[in-house]
Write a protein that holds these residues in place. Structure first.
Motif, short mmCIF file in Angstrom:
data_model
loop_
_atom_site.label_atom_id
_atom_site.label_comp_id
_atom_site.label_asym_id
_atom_site.label_seq_id
_atom_site.Cartn_x
_atom_site.Cartn_y
_atom_site.Cartn_z
N GLY A 94 0.79 -1.22 0.00
CA GLY A 94 0.00 0.00 0.00
C GLY A 94 0.82 1.27 0.00
O GLY A 94 0.27 2.36 -0.18
N VAL A 95 2.14 1.16 0.24
CA VAL A 95 2.99 2.35 0.24
C VAL A 95 3.22 2.82 -1.20
O VAL A 95 3.70 2.06 -2.03
N LYS A 96 2.88 4.05 -1.48
CA LYS A 96 3.02 4.60 -2.82
C LYS A 96 4.38 5.25 -3.02
O LYS A 96 5.00 5.10 -4.06
N TRP A 97 4.84 5.99 -2.02
CA TRP A 97 6.16 6.62 -2.09
C TRP A 97 6.64 6.96 -0.68
O TRP A 97 5.85 6.97 0.26
N SER A 98 7.92 7.20 -0.56
CA SER A 98 8.50 7.58 0.73
C SER A 98 9.67 8.52 0.50
O SER A 98 10.34 8.44 -0.54
N ILE A 99 9.90 9.40 1.45
CA ILE A 99 11.00 10.37 1.37
C ILE A 99 11.77 10.34 2.68
O ILE A 99 11.25 10.81 3.71
N PRO A 100 12.99 9.81 2.71
CA PRO A 100 13.79 9.87 3.93
C PRO A 100 14.41 11.25 4.09
O PRO A 100 14.78 11.90 3.12
N ILE A 101 14.47 11.74 5.31
CA ILE A 101 15.11 13.04 5.56
C ILE A 101 16.06 12.90 6.76
O ILE A 101 15.78 12.18 7.72
N SER A 102 17.18 13.57 6.66
CA SER A 102 18.17 13.56 7.73
C SER A 102 18.56 14.99 8.05
O SER A 102 18.98 15.74 7.16
N LEU A 103 18.39 15.39 9.30
CA LEU A 103 18.71 16.75 9.74
C LEU A 103 19.81 16.71 10.79
O LEU A 103 20.17 15.66 11.29
N ALA A 111 19.05 25.50 7.91
CA ALA A 111 19.04 24.05 8.07
C ALA A 111 19.50 23.34 6.80
O ALA A 111 19.20 23.76 5.69
N VAL A 112 20.22 22.25 6.99
CA VAL A 112 20.64 21.38 5.89
C VAL A 112 19.86 20.08 6.00
O VAL A 112 19.78 19.47 7.07
N LEU A 113 19.27 19.67 4.90
CA LEU A 113 18.44 18.47 4.88
C LEU A 113 19.01 17.47 3.89
O LEU A 113 19.18 17.79 2.71
N GLY A 114 19.32 16.29 4.38
CA GLY A 114 19.75 15.21 3.51
C GLY A 114 18.57 14.39 3.06
O GLY A 114 17.73 14.00 3.88
N THR A 115 18.44 14.14 1.78
CA THR A 115 17.28 13.42 1.27
C THR A 115 17.63 12.76 -0.06
O THR A 115 18.80 12.69 -0.44
N THR A 116 16.61 12.30 -0.77
CA THR A 116 16.81 11.66 -2.07
C THR A 116 16.08 12.43 -3.15
O THR A 116 15.37 13.41 -2.87
N THR A 243 16.59 10.98 10.36
CA THR A 243 15.79 11.72 11.34
C THR A 243 14.33 11.30 11.30
O THR A 243 13.70 11.05 12.32
N ALA A 244 13.78 11.21 10.09
CA ALA A 244 12.37 10.86 9.90
C ALA A 244 12.16 10.52 8.44
O ALA A 244 13.07 10.63 7.62
N PHE A 245 10.94 10.14 8.10
CA PHE A 245 10.62 9.95 6.68
C PHE A 245 9.14 10.21 6.46
O PHE A 245 8.30 10.06 7.36
N LEU A 246 8.83 10.68 5.25
CA LEU A 246 7.47 11.00 4.85
C LEU A 246 6.93 9.86 4.00
O LEU A 246 7.68 9.23 3.24
N MET A 247 5.63 9.64 4.08
CA MET A 247 5.03 8.54 3.35
C MET A 247 3.72 8.96 2.68
O MET A 247 2.97 9.76 3.21
N GLY A 248 3.49 8.38 1.50
CA GLY A 248 2.22 8.53 0.81
C GLY A 248 1.68 7.15 0.49
O GLY A 248 2.45 6.23 0.18
N PHE A 249 0.37 6.97 0.58
CA PHE A 249 -0.23 5.65 0.41
C PHE A 249 -1.23 5.64 -0.76
O PHE A 249 -1.72 6.68 -1.19
N LYS A 250 -1.51 4.45 -1.21
CA LYS A 250 -2.44 4.27 -2.32
C LYS A 250 -3.88 4.48 -1.89
O LYS A 250 -4.74 4.80 -2.72
N SER A 251 -4.15 4.30 -0.60
CA SER A 251 -5.52 4.44 -0.09
C SER A 251 -5.46 4.89 1.37
O SER A 251 -4.53 4.51 2.11
N PRO A 252 -6.45 5.67 1.82
CA PRO A 252 -6.49 6.09 3.23
C PRO A 252 -6.56 4.90 4.19
O PRO A 252 -6.12 5.00 5.34
N LEU A 253 -7.09 3.78 3.74
CA LEU A 253 -7.16 2.60 4.59
C LEU A 253 -5.77 2.12 4.98
O LEU A 253 -5.53 1.70 6.11
N TYR A 254 -4.84 2.18 4.02
CA TYR A 254 -3.46 1.80 4.31
C TYR A 254 -2.83 2.75 5.33
O TYR A 254 -2.01 2.35 6.15
N THR A 255 -3.21 4.01 5.24
CA THR A 255 -2.65 5.00 6.16
C THR A 255 -2.94 4.63 7.60
O THR A 255 -2.04 4.60 8.46
N LEU A 256 -4.20 4.34 7.90
CA LEU A 256 -4.60 4.01 9.27
C LEU A 256 -3.99 2.69 9.72
O LEU A 256 -3.53 2.55 10.87
#
Length: 422
Positions: A94-103, A111-116, A243-256
């Motif tokens: 169900g994970v559509k995309w993800s973004i890792p971030i390092s602070l 601020a400097v942000l490491g990402t992809t 530090t953290a990562f952001l996520m997007g899902f294919k459906s709100p059901l996957y989010t919960l």
């Protein structure tokens, strides 16, 4: 109809003083509508500082603390997220995309942000607006950096410049990595969000500037542009944690479902938050700002109405002879009352119409500035029901204000108007 026509001609005859009153009302209406629209859109834009992101995942801490650290670059989290946990979670169904971030690093207080590269593709702000480049392109090598618009403007950087990253957030830097300068290859367009005050570097560079990179990083400095998989791996490197990562899902059901799994994750203490919900909670903590804007709006309207009352009463004193003449030709007291009431109502109506026109002009001219400097995405649309209600309240208040001089005119006697007082 006769009284309405007489009121209209009377306003034209006193157009100089009427214009000042009308202008005062118009300015107050313009300020009232502008403040109200900016207040509503500021709340909306604040809630959309980050858009289309379903979850933010970081070390277990407070919801607002994680949001402030990962989105607003304010404060920090106590711990990071292991790369193994990141890969495990982002490979779930169900994970559509993800973004890792390092602070944790900075450059002259920014601020400097490491990402992809996924950051430039999937990150959204405001009303699902994507990041765009004013100059240059995303980083393609490990020693390249992309600047937010405020960083470039404030520090005067341009494409091709070399900068040095420092360890430590804010204005406190503990070590300067002079041996690893970064080349500016891109400058983003203004977003009005913390992105503008951020320097973006490849995730692999975080390890490199901390002297934790392996020899393999150096071998990858000159990559094969035809091998996209290897190029992407080079920019990610082999981080131990982020530090953290952001996520997007294919459906709100996957989010919960995945949020629940993250909060119950046994391998390490993690926290998943829904940014839209947490942003609303944060805005509620800042409710004093919203109440201050509403109070200021009320004061503006009150001052303009009191100014209108003062002008009407001053004009009435000058019109006592005119009213006496009208009485002498047969005008009834109630007709004088109605005449003054119609005049004040017409003045208020015209002031509101002019104020609405000025409001749209100000919003049109200031939309770009508010977006780039304050991060407020102004919605230039038809007046909302609440805004129309505010105008209705001003109309009623203007009519009530007009009753004061109208009542005084009602009780003016013929002898009072015709006599000359010394």
């Amino acid at each position: 109809m006769i009284l309405a026509k007489l009121a209209y001609k009377s306003l034209l005859n006193r157009r100089a003083s009427v214009f000042l009153t009308l202008f005062t009302i118009a300015i107050s209406v313009m300020l009232l509508l502008s403040i109200e629209r900016v207040r509503v859109d500021a709340k909306s834009s604040f809630s959309n500082t980050i858009s289309s992101t379903d979850l933010i995942v970081g070390a277990r801490t407070g919801d607002i603390q994680l949001l402030l650290a990962s989105v607003f670059r304010i404060g920090h989290t106590n711990n990071g997220v292991s790369w193994q946990s990141y890969e495990y979670i982002t490979n779930q169904r169900g994970v559509k995309w993800s973004i890792p971030i390092s602070l944790g690093d900075s450059h002259k207080g920014q601020a400097v942000l490491g990402t992809t590269l996924d950051y430039f593709e999937h990150y959204r702000f405001a009303k699902k607006q994507n990041l765009s480049f004013n100059q240059g392109h995303p980083f393609l090598n490990i020693n390249e950096v992309v600047l937010g618009s405020s960083v470039a403007n404030k520090l005067g950087y341009k494409l091709g410049d070399h900068i040095v990253i420092s360890h430590g957030m804010g204005n406190t830097s503990f070590h300067h990595h002079d041996d690893n300068p970064f080349k500016v290859v891109g400058i983003l367009n203004p977003t009005g969000t913390p992105v503008d005050k951020t320097l973006h570097i490849p995730l692999a560079s975080i390890d490199l500037i901390h002297a934790r990179a392996s020899t393999k990083h150096d071998e990858h400095d000159e990559h094969d542009e035809h091998d996209e998989h290897d190029e992407h791996d080079d920019l990610i490197g082999h981080p131990k944690q982020i530090t953290a990562f952001l996520m997007g899902f294919k459906s709100p059901l996957y989010t919960l479902q995945i949020r629940r799994n993250i909060n119950q994750y046994k391998q390490e203490a993690l926290l998943g938050i829904m940014p839209t919900v947490t942003l609303k909670e944060l805005w509620q903590m800042l409710a004093i700002v919203e109440k201050t804007l509403q109070l200021f709006s009320a004061i503006v309207v009150l001052v303009s109405l009191l100014g209108m009352l003062t002008t009407l009463l001053a004009n009435l004193s000058q019109r006592r002879r005119e009213l006496a003449i009208l009485r002498s030709v047969g005008a009834r007291p109630w007709q004088l009352f109605t005449l003054i009431s119609i005049e004040s109502l017409l003045t208020t109506l015209l002031g509101c119409l002019v104020g609405c026109a000025l409001f749209y002009l100000v919003m049109y001219l200031g939309a770009g500035y508010l977006q780039s400097h304050a991060g407020i995405s102004v919605n230039i649309a038809m007046l909302s029901y609440y805004e129309l209600t505010l105008i209705g309240v001003i109309m009623v208040a203007g009519f009530i204000i007009g009753l004061v001089p109208a009542t005084r005119a009602y009780f003016y006697s013929l002898s009072d108007g015709m006599s000359i007082k010394t």
